[in-house]
Motif scaffolding. Structure first.
Motif, short mmCIF file in Angstrom:
data_model
loop_
_atom_site.label_atom_id
_atom_site.label_comp_id
_atom_site.label_asym_id
_atom_site.label_seq_id
_atom_site.Cartn_x
_atom_site.Cartn_y
_atom_site.Cartn_z
N ALA A 21 37.64 -5.13 11.46
CA ALA A 21 36.64 -4.06 11.49
C ALA A 21 36.55 -3.38 10.14
O ALA A 21 35.46 -3.10 9.64
N ILE A 22 37.70 -3.11 9.52
CA ILE A 22 37.69 -2.46 8.20
C ILE A 22 37.05 -3.37 7.17
O ILE A 22 36.26 -2.94 6.32
N LEU A 23 37.40 -4.65 7.23
CA LEU A 23 36.82 -5.60 6.28
C LEU A 23 35.31 -5.68 6.44
O LEU A 23 34.55 -5.70 5.46
N SER A 24 34.83 -5.75 7.68
CA SER A 24 33.38 -5.81 7.92
C SER A 24 32.70 -4.55 7.42
O SER A 24 31.64 -4.60 6.79
N SER A 25 33.31 -3.40 7.70
CA SER A 25 32.72 -2.15 7.23
C SER A 25 32.67 -2.10 5.71
O SER A 25 31.68 -1.67 5.12
N LEU A 26 33.74 -2.58 5.07
CA LEU A 26 33.77 -2.60 3.61
C LEU A 26 32.69 -3.50 3.04
O LEU A 26 31.99 -3.17 2.09
N ILE A 27 32.54 -4.68 3.68
CA ILE A 27 31.50 -5.62 3.21
C ILE A 27 30.12 -5.02 3.38
O ILE A 27 29.24 -5.13 2.51
N GLU A 28 29.89 -4.34 4.53
CA GLU A 28 28.57 -3.71 4.73
C GLU A 28 28.31 -2.63 3.70
O GLU A 28 27.20 -2.49 3.19
N GLN A 29 29.35 -1.85 3.38
CA GLN A 29 29.17 -0.80 2.36
C GLN A 29 28.84 -1.41 1.00
O GLN A 29 27.97 -0.92 0.28
N VAL A 30 29.56 -2.49 0.64
CA VAL A 30 29.28 -3.14 -0.65
C VAL A 30 27.87 -3.71 -0.67
O VAL A 30 27.13 -3.59 -1.66
N GLU A 31 27.44 -4.34 0.47
CA GLU A 31 26.09 -4.90 0.51
C GLU A 31 25.03 -3.81 0.44
O GLU A 31 24.01 -3.95 -0.25
N SER A 32 25.25 -2.70 1.15
CA SER A 32 24.27 -1.61 1.09
C SER A 32 24.21 -1.03 -0.31
O SER A 32 23.14 -0.71 -0.83
N PHE A 33 25.39 -0.88 -0.95
CA PHE A 33 25.38 -0.40 -2.35
C PHE A 33 24.64 -1.36 -3.25
O PHE A 33 23.86 -0.95 -4.13
N HIS A 34 24.86 -2.67 -3.02
CA HIS A 34 24.17 -3.67 -3.83
C HIS A 34 22.66 -3.61 -3.63
O HIS A 34 21.88 -3.70 -4.58
N GLN A 35 22.22 -3.42 -2.37
CA GLN A 35 20.79 -3.31 -2.09
C GLN A 35 20.19 -2.08 -2.76
O GLN A 35 19.12 -2.13 -3.37
N ARG A 36 20.91 -0.93 -2.62
CA ARG A 36 20.40 0.29 -3.27
C ARG A 36 20.32 0.12 -4.77
O ARG A 36 19.37 0.56 -5.42
N PHE A 37 21.36 -0.51 -5.32
CA PHE A 37 21.37 -0.71 -6.78
C PHE A 37 20.21 -1.59 -7.22
O PHE A 37 19.53 -1.32 -8.21
N ARG A 38 19.94 -2.66 -6.46
CA ARG A 38 18.83 -3.55 -6.81
C ARG A 38 17.50 -2.84 -6.68
O ARG A 38 16.60 -3.02 -7.51
N GLN A 39 17.35 -2.02 -5.61
CA GLN A 39 16.10 -1.28 -5.46
C GLN A 39 15.88 -0.30 -6.60
O GLN A 39 14.78 -0.21 -7.15
N GLU A 40 16.95 0.43 -6.95
CA GLU A 40 16.81 1.36 -8.08
C GLU A 40 16.51 0.62 -9.37
O GLU A 40 15.68 1.07 -10.18
N LEU A 41 17.17 -0.50 -9.57
CA LEU A 41 16.94 -1.27 -10.79
C LEU A 41 15.53 -1.84 -10.83
O LEU A 41 14.87 -1.84 -11.87
N SER A 42 15.02 -2.30 -9.65
CA SER A 42 13.65 -2.80 -9.59
C SER A 42 12.65 -1.68 -9.91
O SER A 42 11.67 -1.88 -10.62
N GLY A 43 12.93 -0.47 -9.36
CA GLY A 43 12.05 0.65 -9.68
C GLY A 43 12.05 0.97 -11.17
O GLY A 43 11.00 1.25 -11.76
N ASP A 44 13.24 0.92 -11.79
CA ASP A 44 13.32 1.17 -13.24
C ASP A 44 12.54 0.11 -14.02
O ASP A 44 11.85 0.42 -14.99
N ILE A 45 12.67 -1.14 -13.59
CA ILE A 45 11.96 -2.21 -14.30
C ILE A 45 10.45 -2.04 -14.15
O ILE A 45 9.68 -2.20 -15.11
N GLU A 46 9.98 -1.69 -12.93
CA GLU A 46 8.55 -1.47 -12.74
C GLU A 46 8.05 -0.29 -13.60
O GLU A 46 6.97 -0.36 -14.19
N ARG A 47 8.88 0.75 -13.65
CA ARG A 47 8.48 1.90 -14.47
C ARG A 47 8.41 1.53 -15.95
O ARG A 47 7.47 1.90 -16.65
#
Length: 573
Positions: A21-47
């Motif tokens: 359960a801890i491992l799954s939660s950790l993986i989900e947190q890393v993936e969500s962080f990765h998604q947020r980071f990619r979205q922010e980076l995509s917004g910066d690139i578009e800007r």
């Protein structure tokens, strides 16, 4: 000191948690962080792309305005020239009339005295001319008067044209400078956009410093670690040839560090002269002590700081841009952490220099290797990284081996044994503090600029310590040994950088975990070179203790490698 390279790193936090359960939660947190980071980076690139398009449109508008201004300027110049020509023609007519009038008046005055005929007649043009002047005034004289007037007028015209040309040149130069500034601005924006895109296309750099002054330390938070421009090397992801090359380079790095320790031992004076290769004797150049150890370290760091910028640029071309961002970031906790790690590394080196001067070289290095015990226990207390069973067994083995390596406290060993043992233990404890601070700073600064800041910190701490050190603990150097001492400092500095380069390339080829396993051979290689070069022998008990220390540290490195491979396989699934 040179003995801290290629050492097994402390384990990262979270490896002991086995709950799915801890491992799954950790993986989900890393993936969500990765998604947020990619979205922010995509917004910066578009800007940035929008800014680029807007700048291109602005440049095109400026170019159109520039062409319109040129056309308007040319049209205005043409109209101005036409109006000016009319003015010049009027001025020319007035000048000619006045000159002719002066000439006629002069002729009339001359004719008054010689003739009494009417002096003035009416010219068809309306000008009153003397009748005699009409016959006497020749075409040549009129031509001379006209030439003089025209020359004066042309000179005035030339001066005015020169002033207009100078003004026009200045305006054109100003417009060209504006155009160059706009082009430079556009190039800067495009370059930044390209750098941002490149950074999104490559993985993060190695998160922890390594090399001459750093062990390979994994970050506490689980995140990918890799050398710049390549994924983290593991035996499963690389072919046999690169791994073999990396292991060989790691071994050569350990050899360079062992030679460093033996050369340091040769520089330090002992109770008896040392025989080098059994051929000739060397009494040593400088006595062991705090002040003299600081002096040797300072000489070594002078060589390192002179060559390290070139080495850092070769290994990581973006080192100076990272250094600039690090200094301008004003991240006080990060800056204090990096400088603090350099301070603990400085203390560790001074203590190990003192230890090598007082007890056998191999024994000093073996006792120093207790630092993984301190690191594991401190990580447990600070980060909640509970040690595994393998680590507990390895710590017990390392502690037992360290006790077996201890020379006799009350005689039987050359030098001040008590001071040497305490200094070696202090060096290991200080190095553990350096490792923990390196763990905290991991992922925030690339290892190459991290190393550069550490080296600079050691250099500054050496200079300050030598200035404030009391006289009874200060330097004690004879004037006649400075030449040999400087040569020794150069040799130590060159060996430091050689080990740094070899270890860096070893990590790139074989991976940090495998390179650290080879680095555990440091005590054995140091003792071996000390035996063959200066005849420094160890007892069977000390050799057995050294073997236990190497076995314990190697077990920690192997466990770290297996855990890293297991996590990599689980992430792929």
């Amino acid at each position: 000191m040179g003995i801290q390279d290629n050492q097994p790193p402390p384990s990262r936090s979270g490896e002991t948690r086995s709950s799915e359960a801890i491992l799954s939660s950790l993986i989900e947190q890393v993936e969500s962080f990765h998604q947020r980071f990619r979205q922010e980076l995509s917004g910066d690139i578009e800007r940035l792309q929008k800014d680029k398009n807007r700048l291109i449109e602005n440049i095109e508008q400026l170019q159109n305005q520039y062409e319109n201004l040129q056309n308007q300027h040319q049209q205005a110049v043409s109209e101005r020239q036409f109006a000016q020509q009319q003015v010049w023609l009027k001025q020319l007519a007035q000048v000619l009339a006045s000159n002719l009038q002066r000439e006629l008046v002069a002729r009339i005055n001359r004719l008054r005295s010689s003739s009494e005929e009417p002096l003035l007649t009416t010219d068809p043009s309306g000008l009153q001319l003397p009748s005699s002047l009409q016959s006497d005034l020749s075409a040549t004289e009129l031509e001379a008067v006209l030439d003089t007037s025209l020359n004066d007028t042309f000179r005035e015209l030339q001066q005015e044209l020169s002033s207009y040309q100078s003004d026009l040149s200045q305006r054109l130069s100003h417009m060209q400078s504006l155009e160059q500034q706009v082009e430079m601005l556009l190039e800067t924006v495009v370059s930044r956009l390209k750098d941002q895109i490149d950074r999104t296309a490559i993985p993060n750099g190695e998160n922890t410093p390594s090399g001459t002054s750093q062990p390979v330390v994994e970050p506490v938070r689980p995140q990918p670690t890799a050398m710049e421009g390549s994924k983290k090397p593991t035996p499963s992801s690389r072919g046999g040839s690169p791994v073999q090359l990396g292991l060989f380079l790691a071994l050569m790095s350990a050899v360079a560090l062992s030679l460093f320790n033996v050369c340091l031992k040769i520089l330090l004076q002992g109770p008896q002269p040392r025989q080098v290769f059994g051929l000739f004797e060397i009494e040593g150049i400088i006595s062991p002590g705090i002040g003299n150890s600081l002096l040797i370290l300072l000489l070594r760091m002078i060589v390192v700081m002179a060559l390290m910028p070139v080495v850092a640029t070769f290994l990581y071309p973006a080192v100076w841009s990272d250094m600039k961002r690090f200094i301008q970031s004003r991240d006080t906790p990060l800056i204090l952490t990096v400088i603090g790690s350099g301070f603990f590394l400085f203390l560790s080196q001074v203590c190990i220099y003192i230890a090598i001067g007082e007890i056998p070289t191999g024994i000093a290095i073996t006792i120093f290797f207790i630092y993984p015990i301190v690191t594991v226990l401190a990580s447990w207390g600070l980060f909640g990284d509970r040690p595994t069973l393998i680590r507990v067994i390895a710590m017990v083995v390392i502690l037992g081996g360290g006790i077996l390596c201890l020379p006799n406290f009350f005689g039987g060993a050359a030098g001040n044994t008590q001071v040497g043992i305490i200094a070696a233990i202090s060096a290991g404890v200080a190095f553990a503090g350096y490792v923990l601070l390196t763990q905290i700073a991991a992922g925030k600064l690339h290892p190459i600029p991290f190393s550069l800041v550490n080296f600079a910190s050691i250099f500054v701490f050496c200079c300050v310590s030598l200035m404030i050190l009391p006289d009874n603990l200060g330097m004690d150097v004879d004037l006649g040994v400075w030449q040999g001492l400087i040569i020794g400092g150069v040799v130590l500095g060159v060996l430091t950088l050689c080990s740094y380069l070899l270890n860096n390339f070893a990590i790139r080829s074989a991976g940090a975990a495998l390179a650290s396993i080879i680095g555990t051979s440091g005590p054995a290689l140091t003792a071996l070179f000390a035996f063959f070069i200066i005849g420094e022998a160890l007892t069977l008990k000390q050799i057995g203790g050294m073997a236990l220390v190497i076995l314990g540290v190697g077990a920690m490195s192997v466990e770290r490698l297996m855990a890293s491979n297991k996590k990599a396989d689980s992430s792929k699934k």
